[in-house]
Design a protein around this motif. Structure first.
Motif, mmCIF file in Angstrom:
data_model
loop_
_atom_site.group_PDB
_atom_site.id
_atom_site.type_symbol
_atom_site.label_atom_id
_atom_site.label_comp_id
_atom_site.label_asym_id
_atom_site.label_seq_id
_atom_site.Cartn_x
_atom_site.Cartn_y
_atom_site.Cartn_z
ATOM 1 N N LYS A 4 0.844 -1.196 0.000
ATOM 2 C CA LYS A 4 0.000 0.000 0.000
ATOM 3 C C LYS A 4 0.879 1.246 0.000
ATOM 4 N N ASN A 5 0.388 2.272 -0.647
ATOM 5 C CA ASN A 5 1.093 3.545 -0.662
ATOM 6 C C ASN A 5 0.936 4.201 0.706
ATOM 7 N N LYS A 6 2.005 4.738 1.270
ATOM 8 C CA LYS A 6 1.926 5.345 2.591
ATOM 9 C C LYS A 6 1.053 6.593 2.605
ATOM 10 N N SER A 7 0.853 7.220 1.457
ATOM 11 C CA SER A 7 -0.002 8.407 1.429
ATOM 12 C C SER A 7 -1.473 8.033 1.525
ATOM 13 N N GLN A 8 -1.792 6.722 1.415
ATOM 14 C CA GLN A 8 -3.179 6.289 1.506
ATOM 15 C C GLN A 8 -3.526 5.852 2.925
ATOM 16 N N SER A 9 -3.141 6.620 3.912
ATOM 17 C CA SER A 9 -3.495 6.292 5.284
ATOM 18 C C SER A 9 -4.920 6.738 5.563
ATOM 19 N N CYS A 10 -5.524 6.135 6.571
ATOM 20 C CA CYS A 10 -6.932 6.410 6.869
ATOM 21 C C CYS A 10 -7.184 7.883 7.222
ATOM 22 N N SER A 11 -6.205 8.548 7.814
ATOM 23 C CA SER A 11 -6.421 9.942 8.194
ATOM 24 C C SER A 11 -6.558 10.865 6.985
ATOM 25 N N ARG A 12 -6.119 10.408 5.798
ATOM 26 C CA ARG A 12 -6.252 11.200 4.576
ATOM 27 C C ARG A 12 -7.446 10.777 3.730
ATOM 28 N N CYS A 13 -8.242 9.850 4.233
ATOM 29 C CA CYS A 13 -9.358 9.303 3.472
ATOM 30 C C CYS A 13 -10.591 10.196 3.597
ATOM 31 N N ARG A 14 -11.422 10.178 2.591
ATOM 32 C CA ARG A 14 -12.660 10.937 2.572
ATOM 33 C C ARG A 14 -13.639 10.450 3.637
ATOM 34 N N TYR A 15 -13.594 9.167 3.983
ATOM 35 C CA TYR A 15 -14.553 8.577 4.909
ATOM 36 C C TYR A 15 -14.108 8.642 6.368
ATOM 37 N N GLN A 17 -13.456 9.957 9.966
ATOM 38 C CA GLN A 17 -13.986 10.993 10.852
ATOM 39 C C GLN A 17 -13.259 10.885 12.186
ATOM 40 N N ALA A 18 -12.515 11.907 12.543
ATOM 41 C CA ALA A 18 -11.764 11.899 13.795
ATOM 42 C C ALA A 18 -12.734 12.000 14.966
ATOM 43 N N ILE A 19 -12.316 11.447 16.097
ATOM 44 C CA ILE A 19 -13.142 11.483 17.304
ATOM 45 C C ILE A 19 -12.562 12.522 18.241
ATOM 46 N N TYR A 20 -13.430 13.384 18.762
ATOM 47 C CA TYR A 20 -13.049 14.419 19.706
ATOM 48 C C TYR A 20 -13.769 14.171 21.027
ATOM 49 N N VAL A 21 -13.088 14.465 22.138
ATOM 50 C CA VAL A 21 -13.663 14.330 23.468
ATOM 51 C C VAL A 21 -13.868 15.724 24.027
ATOM 52 N N GLY A 33 -10.225 7.142 14.941
ATOM 53 C CA GLY A 33 -11.405 7.706 14.306
ATOM 54 C C GLY A 33 -12.320 6.603 13.809
ATOM 55 N N ILE A 34 -13.365 6.992 13.101
ATOM 56 C CA ILE A 34 -14.337 6.042 12.575
ATOM 57 C C ILE A 34 -14.303 6.103 11.055
ATOM 58 N N CYS A 35 -14.263 4.936 10.436
ATOM 59 C CA CYS A 35 -14.357 4.853 8.983
ATOM 60 C C CYS A 35 -15.842 4.932 8.630
ATOM 61 N N GLY A 36 -16.226 5.939 7.889
ATOM 62 C CA GLY A 36 -17.623 6.120 7.528
ATOM 63 C C GLY A 36 -18.132 5.105 6.534
ATOM 64 N N ARG A 37 -17.245 4.437 5.851
ATOM 65 C CA ARG A 37 -17.640 3.449 4.842
ATOM 66 C C ARG A 37 -17.887 2.079 5.477
ATOM 67 N N VAL A 42 -10.755 2.947 13.509
ATOM 68 C CA VAL A 42 -9.456 2.776 12.859
ATOM 69 C C VAL A 42 -8.450 3.762 13.440
ATOM 70 N N GLN A 43 -7.189 3.388 13.346
ATOM 71 C CA GLN A 43 -6.094 4.282 13.694
ATOM 72 C C GLN A 43 -5.809 5.178 12.499
ATOM 73 N N PRO A 44 -5.294 6.396 12.706
ATOM 74 C CA PRO A 44 -5.040 7.301 11.575
ATOM 75 C C PRO A 44 -4.027 6.778 10.566
ATOM 76 N N ASN A 45 -3.102 5.901 10.979
ATOM 77 C CA ASN A 45 -2.068 5.429 10.063
ATOM 78 C C ASN A 45 -2.392 4.077 9.439
ATOM 79 N N GLU A 46 -3.583 3.545 9.645
ATOM 80 C CA GLU A 46 -3.975 2.271 9.040
ATOM 81 C C GLU A 46 -4.306 2.465 7.564
ATOM 82 N N HIS A 47 -4.366 1.350 6.838
ATOM 83 C CA HIS A 47 -4.736 1.351 5.428
ATOM 84 C C HIS A 47 -5.894 0.382 5.255
ATOM 85 N N CYS A 48 -6.821 0.697 4.379
ATOM 86 C CA CYS A 48 -7.907 -0.256 4.101
ATOM 87 C C CYS A 48 -8.279 -0.188 2.621
#
Length: 84
Positions: A4-15, A17-21, A33-37, A42-48
């Protein structure tokens, strides 16, 4: 082996959504965060497999909007400081 390309991490994905407290006076961003799809946490650095590029949002301002904002500020200045 699929790499996987490292630029395709979950934190850069359209789906993604970061979680705030919420605290008393501010919000703290958590390290997951949560994957909307796929609706999983998911962790921000994961790939899917459902990665989709987030489009950059260019914001343009029309001169009419700037003039309107300047006139609104002038009215507020008159109301608050000059009492005319």
């Amino acid at each position: 082996m699929i790499t996987k390309n490292k630029s395709q991490s979950c934190s850069r994905c359209r789906y993604y959504q970061a979680i705030y407290v919420r605290c008393i006076s501010c919000f703290y961003k958590k390290n997951f965060g949560i994957c909307g799809r796929s609706q999983i946490i998911v962790q921000p650095n994961e790939h899917c497999e459902c990665y989709k590029f987030r489009q950059p949002m260019d914001k343009t301002v029309m001169p009419e909007h700037v003039d309107l904002a300047i006139s609104d500020v002038y009215v507020l200045e008159n109301m608050l400081y000059r009492f005319e």
